[in-house]
Design a protein around this motif. Structure first.
Motif, mmCIF file in Angstrom:
data_model
loop_
_atom_site.group_PDB
_atom_site.id
_atom_site.type_symbol
_atom_site.label_atom_id
_atom_site.label_comp_id
_atom_site.label_asym_id
_atom_site.label_seq_id
_atom_site.Cartn_x
_atom_site.Cartn_y
_atom_site.Cartn_z
ATOM 1 N N LEU A 143 0.854 -1.174 0.000
ATOM 2 C CA LEU A 143 0.000 0.000 0.000
ATOM 3 C C LEU A 143 0.897 1.234 0.000
ATOM 4 C CD1 LEU A 143 -2.855 1.292 0.288
ATOM 5 C CD2 LEU A 143 -2.499 1.192 2.766
ATOM 6 N N LYS A 144 0.734 2.068 -1.008
ATOM 7 C CA LYS A 144 1.563 3.265 -1.143
ATOM 8 C C LYS A 144 0.683 4.506 -1.075
ATOM 9 C CE LYS A 144 4.948 1.151 -4.322
ATOM 10 N NZ LYS A 144 5.657 1.321 -5.622
ATOM 11 N N PRO A 145 1.202 5.602 -0.515
ATOM 12 C CA PRO A 145 0.475 6.867 -0.650
ATOM 13 C C PRO A 145 0.477 7.282 -2.112
ATOM 14 C CG PRO A 145 2.619 7.223 0.389
ATOM 15 C CD PRO A 145 2.458 5.752 0.245
ATOM 16 N N LEU A 146 -0.666 7.777 -2.590
ATOM 17 C CA LEU A 146 -0.747 8.198 -3.984
ATOM 18 C C LEU A 146 0.272 9.296 -4.277
ATOM 19 C CD1 LEU A 146 -2.482 7.537 -6.506
ATOM 20 C CD2 LEU A 146 -3.879 9.533 -5.924
ATOM 21 N N LEU A 154 4.956 3.601 3.214
ATOM 22 C CA LEU A 154 4.713 2.309 2.570
ATOM 23 C C LEU A 154 4.288 1.270 3.603
ATOM 24 C CD1 LEU A 154 7.804 2.059 0.178
ATOM 25 C CD2 LEU A 154 5.571 3.073 -0.292
ATOM 26 N N GLU A 155 3.337 0.424 3.229
ATOM 27 C CA GLU A 155 2.913 -0.674 4.091
ATOM 28 C C GLU A 155 2.834 -1.958 3.277
ATOM 29 O OE1 GLU A 155 -0.376 -0.203 6.832
ATOM 30 O OE2 GLU A 155 -0.389 1.967 6.461
ATOM 31 N N GLN A 176 -0.252 -2.362 -4.898
ATOM 32 C CA GLN A 176 0.613 -2.966 -5.908
ATOM 33 C C GLN A 176 1.091 -4.318 -5.387
ATOM 34 O OE1 GLN A 176 4.438 -0.914 -7.119
ATOM 35 N NE2 GLN A 176 3.167 -0.438 -8.896
ATOM 36 N N ASP A 177 1.171 -5.313 -6.273
ATOM 37 C CA ASP A 177 1.681 -6.617 -5.860
ATOM 38 C C ASP A 177 3.108 -6.476 -5.342
ATOM 39 O OD1 ASP A 177 -0.650 -7.861 -6.569
ATOM 40 O OD2 ASP A 177 0.137 -8.768 -8.416
ATOM 41 N N PHE A 178 3.391 -7.086 -4.208
ATOM 42 C CA PHE A 178 4.754 -7.096 -3.678
ATOM 43 C C PHE A 178 5.642 -7.926 -4.602
ATOM 44 C CE2 PHE A 178 8.075 -9.135 -1.084
ATOM 45 C CZ PHE A 178 8.721 -8.003 -0.615
ATOM 46 N N VAL A 179 6.792 -7.387 -4.956
ATOM 47 C CA VAL A 179 7.724 -8.078 -5.846
ATOM 48 C C VAL A 179 8.764 -8.796 -5.001
ATOM 49 C CG1 VAL A 179 9.370 -7.836 -7.733
ATOM 50 C CG2 VAL A 179 7.362 -6.338 -7.636
#
Length: 302
Positions: A143-146, A154-155, A176-179
């Motif tokens: 989860l990112k701040p826009l 970031l979480e 976003q999918d974690f890479v």
């Protein structure tokens, strides 16, 4: 037109480096805050208020920073940059590129439509939908701040993991999918995994320098304690970075890339006002030199 401008809030290492590089080329820029600029329709010949310029216009402007503020203030400051470009002033980076990069969802959309590999990304306002998408993701989500930078806010959220309330994320969930990092050998690999991504600095459609950013945690920003090591700015790494900068219309950019578990490169973000002190520490190359050359037209910008 007369003179050059660096839009900056303070004379930091980056600004001093750029001033020195421009002076070495016979150019003495003015340092101006966008807070001090405005519109003066009917008062100046061009309709703008630019400290020190009167009825003249600068030949070119370099945007080191757009100061934070209310929505109205930021819109006004970007409006000044839009107006300068409309008047034929060369602006690095222009307001359109800045807007595209500040909004991570717009960046991701443009990267994908340029044919660049980027992690699966979902952006929505409804919290219930966001929770459902996290639960159905193939792995962890990030989860990112826009609007955010330097690895702040970031979480990493596993399936079934709790999401913050809407007011904590500005009412928008950017997921976003974690890479996952490529597999690392050895019996203690799970515990000793070093997370790595790459920062490539692009100026005028050329990858000038690159570094790997490495950390024991999954957040690999230099400002969050990661270390940088020089890597060659060439091959697919450089190609993707140059194409990513072009996708958002940036004359210069810091492009972040990562390798997935299979070793395939993906583009994460494009930064339209990137710092380069960490890159200098890692590579010994000061990006003020190619930036100054591009600004005064020694090199053709993208």
């Amino acid at each position: 037109m007369a003179g050059y401008v660096i839009f900056a809030e303070r004379v930091d290492w980056h600004t001093r480096s750029l001033v020195a590089a421009l002076k070495a080329r016979g150019v003495k820029p003015r340092i101006v805050s966008l807070r001090a600029c405005g519109f003066a329709v009917g008062e100046t010949a061009h309709g703008l208020l630019l400290p020190g310029f009167g009825d003249d216009l600068p030949e070119a402007c370099f945007v080191r920073s757009v100061p934070a503020g209310t929505l109205e203030q930021v819109t006004h400051r970007l409006g000044v940059l839009h107006a300068l470009a409309a008047l034929g002033v060369r602006v690095m980076n222009d307001a359109r590129a800045i807007e595209r990069c500040v909004d991570k969802s717009a960046t991701t959309f443009l990267l994908a439509h340029a044919g660049l590999p980027t992690p699966r990304t979902l952006v929505m306002e409804d919290a219930a939908t966001a929770r459902m998408l996290v639960d159905s993701a193939p792995g962890d989500s990030v989860l990112k701040p826009l609007f955010g930078a330097q690895g702040r806010g970031l979480e990493r959220i596993p399936p079934k993991g709790a999401l913050p309330e809407p007011e904590q994320v500005g009412g928008v969930y950017y997921l976003q999918d974690f890479v996952s990092a490529p597999a690392q050998g050895g019996p203690d690999a799970v515990h000793d995994t070093i997370h790595e991504d790459f920062r490539v600095f692009v100026v005028g459609a050329r990858a000038e320098a690159a570094m790997a950013r490495r950390a024991k945690g999954w957040i690999t920003n230099i400002h969050q304690g990661a270390t940088g090591a020089e890597v060659a700015a060439e091959g697919l790494l450089a190609d993707y970075a140059v194409r990513a900068a072009a996708a958002v219309g940036a004359s210069y950019a810091g492009v972040d890339l990562i390798r997935d578990a299979e070793g395939r490169l993906k583009v994460l973000e494009v930064n339209s006002m990137p710092a380069w002190h960490g890159l200098f520490d890692a590579t010994g190359r000061n990006m003020a030199e190619p930036l100054a050359a591009c600004l005064i037209g020694e090199r053709v910008s993208a």
